[in-house]
Design a protein around this motif. Structure first.
Motif, mmCIF file in Angstrom:
data_model
loop_
_atom_site.group_PDB
_atom_site.id
_atom_site.type_symbol
_atom_site.label_atom_id
_atom_site.label_comp_id
_atom_site.label_asym_id
_atom_site.label_seq_id
_atom_site.Cartn_x
_atom_site.Cartn_y
_atom_site.Cartn_z
ATOM 1 N N ILE A 302 0.736 -1.151 0.169
ATOM 2 C CA ILE A 302 -0.096 -0.097 -0.109
ATOM 3 C C ILE A 302 0.827 1.421 0.032
ATOM 4 C CG2 ILE A 302 -1.753 1.404 1.328
ATOM 5 C CD1 ILE A 302 -3.052 -1.213 2.218
ATOM 6 N N ALA A 313 -7.524 10.049 -0.829
ATOM 7 C CA ALA A 313 -7.732 9.371 0.540
ATOM 8 C C ALA A 313 -8.922 8.273 0.499
ATOM 9 C CB ALA A 313 -7.773 10.388 1.498
ATOM 10 N N ALA A 316 -8.444 4.898 0.361
ATOM 11 C CA ALA A 316 -8.455 3.861 1.335
ATOM 12 C C ALA A 316 -9.591 3.085 1.857
ATOM 13 C CB ALA A 316 -7.416 4.503 2.434
ATOM 14 N N GLY A 317 -10.775 3.740 1.947
ATOM 15 C CA GLY A 317 -11.757 3.457 2.529
ATOM 16 C C GLY A 317 -12.371 1.952 1.989
ATOM 17 N N ILE A 319 -10.371 -0.584 0.920
ATOM 18 C CA ILE A 319 -9.378 -1.730 1.526
ATOM 19 C C ILE A 319 -10.257 -2.597 2.218
ATOM 20 C CG2 ILE A 319 -7.463 -2.239 2.666
ATOM 21 C CD1 ILE A 319 -6.331 0.561 2.187
ATOM 22 N N PRO A 320 -11.122 -2.441 3.240
ATOM 23 C CA PRO A 320 -11.620 -3.419 4.092
ATOM 24 C C PRO A 320 -12.682 -4.246 3.233
ATOM 25 C CG PRO A 320 -11.680 -1.522 5.316
ATOM 26 C CD PRO A 320 -11.377 -1.012 3.963
ATOM 27 N N VAL A 321 -13.514 -3.618 2.507
ATOM 28 C CA VAL A 321 -14.433 -4.306 1.513
ATOM 29 C C VAL A 321 -13.771 -5.329 0.690
ATOM 30 C CG1 VAL A 321 -15.074 -2.593 -0.296
ATOM 31 C CG2 VAL A 321 -16.865 -4.187 0.766
ATOM 32 N N LEU A 325 -14.566 -9.125 1.252
ATOM 33 C CA LEU A 325 -15.253 -10.280 -0.057
ATOM 34 C C LEU A 325 -14.101 -11.197 -0.446
ATOM 35 C CD1 LEU A 325 -17.544 -7.713 -2.051
ATOM 36 C CD2 LEU A 325 -17.989 -9.675 -0.360
ATOM 37 N N TRP A 377 -22.504 1.688 -6.093
ATOM 38 C CA TRP A 377 -22.304 2.643 -4.843
ATOM 39 C C TRP A 377 -21.291 3.626 -4.993
ATOM 40 C CZ3 TRP A 377 -18.491 2.297 -0.907
ATOM 41 C CH2 TRP A 377 -18.650 3.021 0.436
ATOM 42 N N LEU B 292 -20.531 -7.084 2.143
ATOM 43 C CA LEU B 292 -20.448 -6.103 1.736
ATOM 44 C C LEU B 292 -20.950 -4.820 2.079
ATOM 45 C CD1 LEU B 292 -20.352 -4.959 -1.652
ATOM 46 C CD2 LEU B 292 -22.713 -5.310 -1.515
ATOM 47 N N GLY B 295 -18.707 -3.714 4.856
ATOM 48 C CA GLY B 295 -17.598 -3.142 4.116
ATOM 49 C C GLY B 295 -17.703 -1.699 3.827
ATOM 50 N N VAL B 296 -19.223 -1.613 3.368
ATOM 51 C CA VAL B 296 -19.720 -0.035 2.968
ATOM 52 C C VAL B 296 -19.575 0.642 4.262
ATOM 53 C CG1 VAL B 296 -21.722 1.312 2.395
ATOM 54 C CG2 VAL B 296 -20.626 -0.888 1.111
ATOM 55 N N MET B 298 -17.514 0.279 7.006
ATOM 56 C CA MET B 298 -16.123 0.690 7.149
ATOM 57 C C MET B 298 -15.652 1.862 6.215
ATOM 58 S SD MET B 298 -14.458 -2.996 8.028
ATOM 59 C CE MET B 298 -15.625 -4.425 7.563
ATOM 60 N N ALA B 299 -15.976 1.597 5.104
ATOM 61 C CA ALA B 299 -15.679 2.781 3.926
ATOM 62 C C ALA B 299 -16.013 4.036 4.666
ATOM 63 C CB ALA B 299 -16.093 2.528 2.588
ATOM 64 N N GLU B 300 -17.320 4.116 5.045
ATOM 65 C CA GLU B 300 -17.802 5.475 5.562
ATOM 66 C C GLU B 300 -17.116 6.091 6.933
ATOM 67 O OE1 GLU B 300 -19.555 7.450 4.160
ATOM 68 O OE2 GLU B 300 -20.262 5.920 2.351
ATOM 69 N N ILE B 302 -14.009 4.925 7.556
ATOM 70 C CA ILE B 302 -12.661 5.645 7.184
ATOM 71 C C ILE B 302 -12.644 6.800 6.380
ATOM 72 C CG2 ILE B 302 -10.784 4.855 5.598
ATOM 73 C CD1 ILE B 302 -11.174 2.077 6.152
ATOM 74 N N ASN B 303 -13.883 7.108 5.831
ATOM 75 C CA ASN B 303 -13.975 8.270 4.993
ATOM 76 C C ASN B 303 -14.101 9.225 6.103
ATOM 77 O OD1 ASN B 303 -13.669 8.854 2.247
ATOM 78 N ND2 ASN B 303 -15.317 7.202 1.944
ATOM 79 N N GLU B 306 -10.927 11.127 6.338
ATOM 80 C CA GLU B 306 -10.357 11.410 5.153
ATOM 81 C C GLU B 306 -9.294 12.568 5.237
ATOM 82 O OE1 GLU B 306 -13.034 12.661 1.998
ATOM 83 O OE2 GLU B 306 -11.418 12.821 0.596
ATOM 84 N N ALA B 316 -3.082 4.466 5.975
ATOM 85 C CA ALA B 316 -4.069 3.393 5.358
ATOM 86 C C ALA B 316 -3.318 2.114 5.091
ATOM 87 C CB ALA B 316 -4.167 3.916 3.940
ATOM 88 N N ILE B 319 -4.070 -0.657 7.615
ATOM 89 C CA ILE B 319 -5.383 -1.331 7.654
ATOM 90 C C ILE B 319 -5.559 -2.836 7.414
ATOM 91 C CG2 ILE B 319 -7.732 -1.202 6.473
ATOM 92 C CD1 ILE B 319 -7.455 1.772 5.886
#
Lengths: 450, 450
Positions: A302, A313, A316-317, A319-321, A325, A377, B292, B295-296, B298-300, B302-303, B306, B316, B319
C-alpha cells in the motif's frame, strides 16, 4: 428430554457426593456412563472428588479416569495410592488402558507398568508402540476368535464361556495358520442349524486394515460398510485386534473438532477445554504471526501507492471491503474443495476439472455481481465514473482470482501430501487478501490513473 | 490398504459395467456397499448406468439409489419404470425408504406412495411427518420387541423366526401396556439360563428419546453411553422405533460438514458436491452481502478520517494488518467457545466466567505481544514515536476486544436459542473488523493527534 436426563444424572452425582451419601451415590454411579461421572468431577472440590473416587468400584474407576479433564486426572493420579491405580488399570480393556497410560507423566507410567502382570504389560506396551492416530493405536486386542471348522453349537458354547469379552458383535474365523479367513455374527450362530460349520456361512470377504492405517480411514471404512468393528491384521493376515464402533465414533468427532481448529487457525495440539491462557496464546500465535508478516507486506504494498493515496484518500476506505469479500470467497471455495477431497468426490485427478470449472464460473458470477454493486455504490457516493469503475473492476478481478485460488490451493496441497484442510484456515484468507490489495491498487493507478 | 480396497472395488464395478460383463458384475456388486456402487455410477455414462441398474437385485437397488448424487438419482428415477421402482422401495428398510421418497420430485413421490401396500405406505408417511433432523426423522420403526415375561429360550425362538430384522443388537422389553420397560442384548440371551425371564436380567433404566429430539442430541447420547441403538418413545412411553448406530455415524459426519460450511459462510442448504455454479453462488451470496454491507459501513467510517489520511497516507497501509489480526483472534476465540458449548464443557451459565476470564487474559497477552511487535516495526519504518505508538496501541486494544467479543458472541447466541456455530463464520470476523477499524482511526486521531 435426553439432554435433561444426562444433566439430571450429573446433577444427582454432584448432590450425593456433596451430601456424602455413600449408598445412594453408589447406586447413582451404576446408572451413569464414565463421561457422566467425569463431568460431575469437573464441578466438585478436591476433597469431594476423592470422596467420589473412593466410592467407585474398581472396574469403573479406570474408565472414569480416562474421561477426566487433564487437570482432574493429574490431581487424581497424584492422590490415589499406586496399588489402587494398578487395580483400576487391570480392570480396563487393554486399548483404554493404553490410552490412559499414555496420558500419565512418564515416571508414574513406568511405575504403573512395572506393577502389571507380564502378559498385560506386554499387551499395553505393544499398543503404545503404534502411532496414536493409527488403527494400531486405537484397536483392542480382545476379539472373539474361532476356527473355521467350529460348528454353531460349539461356537455358542465357547461364547458362553468367554462371556467377559465386551461388545461382541462379530466372530472372527481363523484357519489352521491362524489367518483371518472370515467373519460372522452372533445372529448367524442362532439362525443357522447347530451342526453347521462356520466356514459354510461366514462372510469370506473380510474388510480388514493394517495397524498402520490412519484412524480416519478406518472410521470412513466402518461408516461406508456399516461395520460395528473393523479387524486389524498383520502382513501374514493374522488378526491383531479390532477397532470397535465406539472408537470409530470418537475418531469422527475428534477429526471434526480438529478440522474446526484448523479452520480457525489454532494449532493441532490445542486443548480447547482445559488449557491456560498462556497455552491458548501459544496454540494460536503461529497463524497470527503469519497474518502479521502478511500484514506488514500488505502495508509495504500500500505504501508503494502513497502518492495516489495522499491525493485520493477515499480510496483507502475501500480496502476493508476488497479484503473482506475476497477473503470470504477464497475460504468458501477452499472449504468446498476440501469437503470434496475428504469425501472422495474429487480425488487423484478425477473430478478436478469439473470442480475448477464450476468454481471459476461461480467466481465470475460473484465477481460480476459484487463488482457491479460496488461500482454502483462508488459512483453514487463519489461523483464521476473513476472511483466506482476502479472499485468495481478490482473487486470483480479479485473475486475471480479468490475463487480459483481457493479451489486450487487445497488440490495442490493434497497432491504434495499435505493435509488440504490447512487451506480452510488463515492461509488462504491471508494470501487472497494480499493479492486482492495488490490488484486493487494496480487497477486504481494503471487503469483509472489516480 | 483400506482405501485401495475401496478404490479397487469401485474400479472393478466400472470396468465390468463398461465391458457389459453381466455375471462377474453381479458377483462384484455382492461384495460392494451401496456407496461403492453409487460412486461407480458417478463415473459411468447414462447407458452404462442403466445397464448396471438392470443387473442390480431388487433388494440392493433401493439402497444404491439412496446413495446416488442428486443428478444421478434424477436420471435413474426418470428412466426406470414405476413398477420396478416400487419393488425396489418395498425391499428397503422403512427409514431408508422414507429418506429416499423425501428426495423424489413430488409427482413421482405421490405415484410411488400410492402403489405401496397400505401398511407400508402408512409407515413411510408417518416417518416423513417428522422433521428431517429429528429422532423421528431418522428412526427405523423396525425393532425387536418382546414381552417382559418372555424366557430366554422363547426369545431365541422368536428371534430365529424374525430373522429378517436387520442389525439386531438389542431386544426391547415391553409390559402389558406396551410400554418400553427394559432392554437386553442377544448376548444376554445366550449367557443366561434358557428358563430365565427377561425382566430378571434386563436393564430397566432405558435411555430413550422422543421423536422430536434433535438428531445431534441423539448422536451425542449414543456416543456418550456407547449405545448401538437409541429407542424412540412417545409420551405414553411406547416404543415408536430405534435410531441405529449407522444413522448416528451419518448424523455426526453430516453435522461436522454443516459446521464447516457455517464457518466458511456457506448457507446450510448447500450441497458441496453436485451443485451448479449458480446454486453455488446462491448458497454463498448471503454472507457475502453481509460482508459487502459491513465493508460499505467501514468505508464510511474510514472516510470520516479522510483529512487525517490525506495528510498521513501511510496510515492506510496498516488497515490490512489491523483487520487481519483482529479477525483471526476473534474467530479463534469464537471457535474455542463454540467447541466448549458443543461438548458441554460450558453450559447454562456454568464455566462461563472461567472461559471469559481465560479468553480475556489470552486477549491481553496477544494484544500486548502483537501491539509491541507492530509498534517496533512502525517506529523503525516511520521515524518518530507517533506511527508506531498509534499502530501498537490500537492493535493492542483491538485484539483484546476481538478475543472478548469472539468469546461473548457465541454465549449470547446460545442464550437466545440461536446456533452458536454461526459465530465461527463471517459474522464475527466482520463485526470485529468493523470495531478494529473504528478503534484504529480513533486512536490515530485522538490519542496521537494525526
Amino acid at each position: 428430554m435426553a439432554e435433561n436426563l444426562v444433566q439430571a444424572r450429573v446433577d444427582a452425582l454432584r448432590r450425593l457426593t456433596r451430601r456424602r451419601a455413600t449408598k445412594p451415590l453408589k447406586k447413582a454411579v451404576d446408572k451413569c456412563s464414565s463421561a457422566d461421572v467425569a463431568e460431575a468431577v469437573a464441578h466438585l472440590t478436591r476433597p469431594e472428588t476423592l470422596f467420589l473416587f473412593d466410592r467407585l468400584s474398581d472396574d469403573v474407576a479406570g474408565d472414569v479416569m480416562l474421561a477426566l479433564r487433564e487437570s482432574d486426572l493429574q490431581f487424581v493420579t497424584g492422590e490415589i495410592p499406586l496399588e489402587r491405580l494398578t487395580l483400576w488399570l487391570e480392570a480396563m480393556e487393554p486399548d483404554d488402558e493404553a490410552d490412559l497410560v499414555a496420558r500419565l507423566p512418564e515416571g508414574l507410567r513406568e511405575r504403573l507398568l512395572s506393577r502389571l502382570e507380564a502378559a498385560e504389560r506386554e499387551d499395553v506396551e505393544e499398543l503404545l508402540a503404534w502411532p496414536e492416530d493409527s488403527a494400531g493405536g486405537i484397536m483392542s486386542p480382545v476379539a472373539f476368535r474361532v476356527h473355521e471348522n467350529t460348528t454353531c453349537r460349539e461356537a455358542i458354547d465357547a461364547f458362553q464361556e468367554q462371556a467377559d469379552v465386551e461388545m461382541v458383535f462379530y466372530l472372527y474365523v481363523e484357519n489352521d495358520q491362524d489367518q483371518l479367513v472370515g467373519v460372522t455374527s452372533l445372529r448367524n450362530l442362532l439362525i443357522n442349524a447347530p451342526s453347521t460349520h462356520l466356514r459354510e456361512f461366514m462372510a469370506a470377504d473380510v474388510m480388514a486394515v493394517t495397524p498402520e492405517t490412519d484412524q480416519e480411514q478406518v472410521a470412513r471404512l466402518a461408516a461406508r460398510y456399516d461395520l460395528l468393528a473393523v479387524p486389524v491384521v498383520d502382513e501374514a493376515h493374522k488378526l491383531l485386534g479390532i477397532v470397535t464402533i465406539d472408537d470409530v465414533l470418537d475418531v469422527i468427532a475428534e477429526e471434526a473438532a480438529e478440522d474446526m481448529m484448523v479452520m480457525a487457525g489454532v494449532s493441532e495440539g490445542a486443548d480447547p477445554y482445559g488449557e491456560s491462557a498462556i497455552e491458548a496464546v501459544r496454540s494460536r500465535a503461529r497463524w497470527l504471526l503469519v497474518t502479521l508478516v502478511a500484514g506488514v507486506v500488505m502495508a509495504e504494498v500500500i505504501n508503494l501507492f502513497e502518492g495516489t493515496l495522499a491525493q485520493n484518500a477515499m480510496l483507502a476506505g475501500f480496502i476493508p471491503v476488497v479484503m473482506g469479500l475476497s477473503g470470504n470467497v477464497g475460504i468458501q471455495a477452499a472449504t468446498i474443495t476440501v469437503r470434496n477431497l475428504a469425501t472422495g468426490h474429487v480425488s487423484a485427478g478425477e473430478g478436478v476439472a469439473e470442480l475448477l470449472w464450476k468454481e471459476g464460473r461461480a467466481g465470475i458470477l460473484m465477481g460480476l455481481g459484487f463488482g457491479l454493486l460496488l461500482m454502483a455504490w462508488g459512483t453514487l457516493r463519489f461523483p464521476g465514473w473513476q472511483v466506482g469503475g476502479a472499485v468495481g473492476a478490482s473487486i470483480g478481478l479479485a473475486l475471480i482470482g479468490a475463487a480459483v485460488l481457493g479451489a486450487v490451493i487445497p488440490l495442490v496441497l493434497d497432491r504434495f501430501g499435505i493435509d488440504p484442510a490447512v487451506a480452510t484456515g488463515p492461509f488462504v484468507t491471508t494470501l487472497v487478501d494480499l493479492i486482492a490489495i495488490a490488484v486493487y491498487f494496480t487497477v486504481c493507478t494503471t487503469l483509472f490513473g489516480f
